[in-house]
Design an enzyme around this catalytic site. Sequence first.
Site, PDB file in Angstrom:
ATOM      1  N   SER A  15       0.861  -1.182   0.000  1.00 48.22           N
ATOM      2  CA  SER A  15       0.000   0.000   0.000  1.00 48.22           C
ATOM      3  C   SER A  15       0.900   1.236   0.000  1.00 48.22           C
ATOM      4  O   SER A  15       1.782   1.336  -0.852  1.00 48.22           O
ATOM      5  CB  SER A  15      -0.943  -0.074   1.194  1.00 48.22           C
ATOM      6  OG  SER A  15      -1.895   0.939   1.131  1.00 48.22           O
ATOM      7  N   HIS A  42      -2.403  -0.936  -3.472  1.00 50.19           N
ATOM      8  CA  HIS A  42      -3.508   0.024  -3.331  1.00 50.19           C
ATOM      9  C   HIS A  42      -3.197   1.301  -4.094  1.00 50.19           C
ATOM     10  O   HIS A  42      -2.106   1.856  -3.969  1.00 50.19           O
ATOM     11  CB  HIS A  42      -3.716   0.402  -1.848  1.00 50.19           C
ATOM     12  CG  HIS A  42      -4.215  -0.733  -1.023  1.00 50.19           C
ATOM     13  ND1 HIS A  42      -4.028  -0.782   0.332  1.00 50.19           N
ATOM     14  CD2 HIS A  42      -4.897  -1.846  -1.349  1.00 50.19           C
ATOM     15  CE1 HIS A  42      -4.586  -1.882   0.809  1.00 50.19           C
ATOM     16  NE2 HIS A  42      -5.106  -2.556  -0.195  1.00 50.19           N
ATOM     17  N   ASP A 135      -5.043  -4.114   5.675  1.00 50.96           N
ATOM     18  CA  ASP A 135      -5.434  -5.060   4.631  1.00 50.96           C
ATOM     19  C   ASP A 135      -4.354  -6.136   4.484  1.00 50.96           C
ATOM     20  O   ASP A 135      -3.164  -5.852   4.613  1.00 50.96           O
ATOM     21  CB  ASP A 135      -5.627  -4.299   3.302  1.00 50.96           C
ATOM     22  CG  ASP A 135      -6.367  -5.130   2.265  1.00 50.96           C
ATOM     23  OD1 ASP A 135      -6.992  -6.139   2.634  1.00 50.96           O
ATOM     24  OD2 ASP A 135      -6.317  -4.754   1.075  1.00 50.96           O
TER      25      ASP A 135
END
Lengths: 195, 277
Positions: A15, A42, A135
């Site tokens: 991310s 992401h 996540d």
Amino acid sequence: MQRKSPYKAIVIGSSAGGINALTKVLSVLPADFPLPIVIVQHLHPESGHHLPHILGTKSALKIKQADEKELIKKGWVYLAPPNYHLLIEEDFTFSLSLESPVNYSRPSIDVLFESAVYAYRQHLIGIILTGANHDGSLGLKKIKETGGFTIVQDPKTAEADAMPKAAIEATTIDKILPLQDIGLYLLQLVNRKYN
Amino acid sequence: MLDDIDNQNIELQLLLQAIYLKYGYDFRNYAKASVRRRVEHFMKKENLNSFAETQHKILYEVNFFDRLLLDLSVNVTEMFRDPNFYRSFRQNVVPFLKKQPFLKIWHAGCASGEEVYSMAILLKEEGLYNKSQIYATDMNQVILNQAKEGIYLINRLKLYTENYQKAGGKESFSDYYIAHYDHVVMNKSLKENILFSDHNLATDGVFGEMHVIFCRNVLIYFNRDLQNRALGLFNDSLINHGILCLGSKESIRFSEHSNIFVDVDKDEKIYAKEISL
């Protein structure tokens, strides 16, 4: 008798700070690296279409955005398209989904990892890199529980340490590694002979 | 854990079989990884521990099945989603439609209807609406009723208005709805030529003589066999030179119907049926 590596695929979740981290990991791997790599990074829904190109300039591997129903092949790195969940089917093809974000993310790392476990079972390596959310923790836990191999970037070497920390808390990690060592370690892991 | 996966696979297969036998909805040829996710998500919400437990409730409680059905289909949509698609449609398809004496248009898998109203607006602005008959279908009656009502949350309107403008809208988007507190109601005049009805791409048949078929972001949830079935239906339902519009990550190029369609706009997944005589 010696056998080759039991692993058939690698999934990576990253991310915030992920593009630099991915570049570091992928730049170490040679063009004949024997496992396919599937990545959720992401991104903002409307950006990220250039990511395969950005990563490709620093890597010997072939890098592309995953297409719906595409068959996963070794020698390739696949990236989740922006704004879609990426899933792996049991016949080693990709599915896409526009279901609601998971962990505020679409694509979600958990969604990729959990589906990859059903397809690759214990033959899977899961990696969590830098990121500012949680996540991927549940997905990595599932990889571990099914007998796969888990790697997390050492939070001290991460631009954002929340995601690797959350992963380390969620399950047993086989290897916690500083960023610069992850690529080399993967090479050893897949080239090692197993008794 | 490995045995667990095998057992879960068997239970999921049995659950989908039970749904089909009891209610006629066929999810057996949906892309399995994403169907499993949606069932598991539903189970978490309903505090159920296994597919087998879910199956039992499905068989004995009709209301329970209705709830699952809503969660099994992905009803995420928006007005003028992928604005470039609408822009391309105006440029590349509208000239062909202007030459037709009347138009039959099918939105397959219309969900809550946002894209049906988007296209109705586009047709109005291009002077095509009055000669159009629009069929909007979905397999889910609950979501179809929402589409029929055409009532949407006002907090989505900022995005929709931006999309409308990017899509090449010619008027002011606010002309097309009336705002009431936290929601908006689409204008009645947009609904006049739209017929909403029940149709399931997995089990139902051809919808005749269409000039345009929209089926955007539906096929991604199907496996290859079911994709081929749906594309076969579209092929059989289109007039020659008729237009097929798919979602931006969907393609006809890997299907068995590929050679019947030519690209109108490859990037926006707009195809034309061309049968050489």
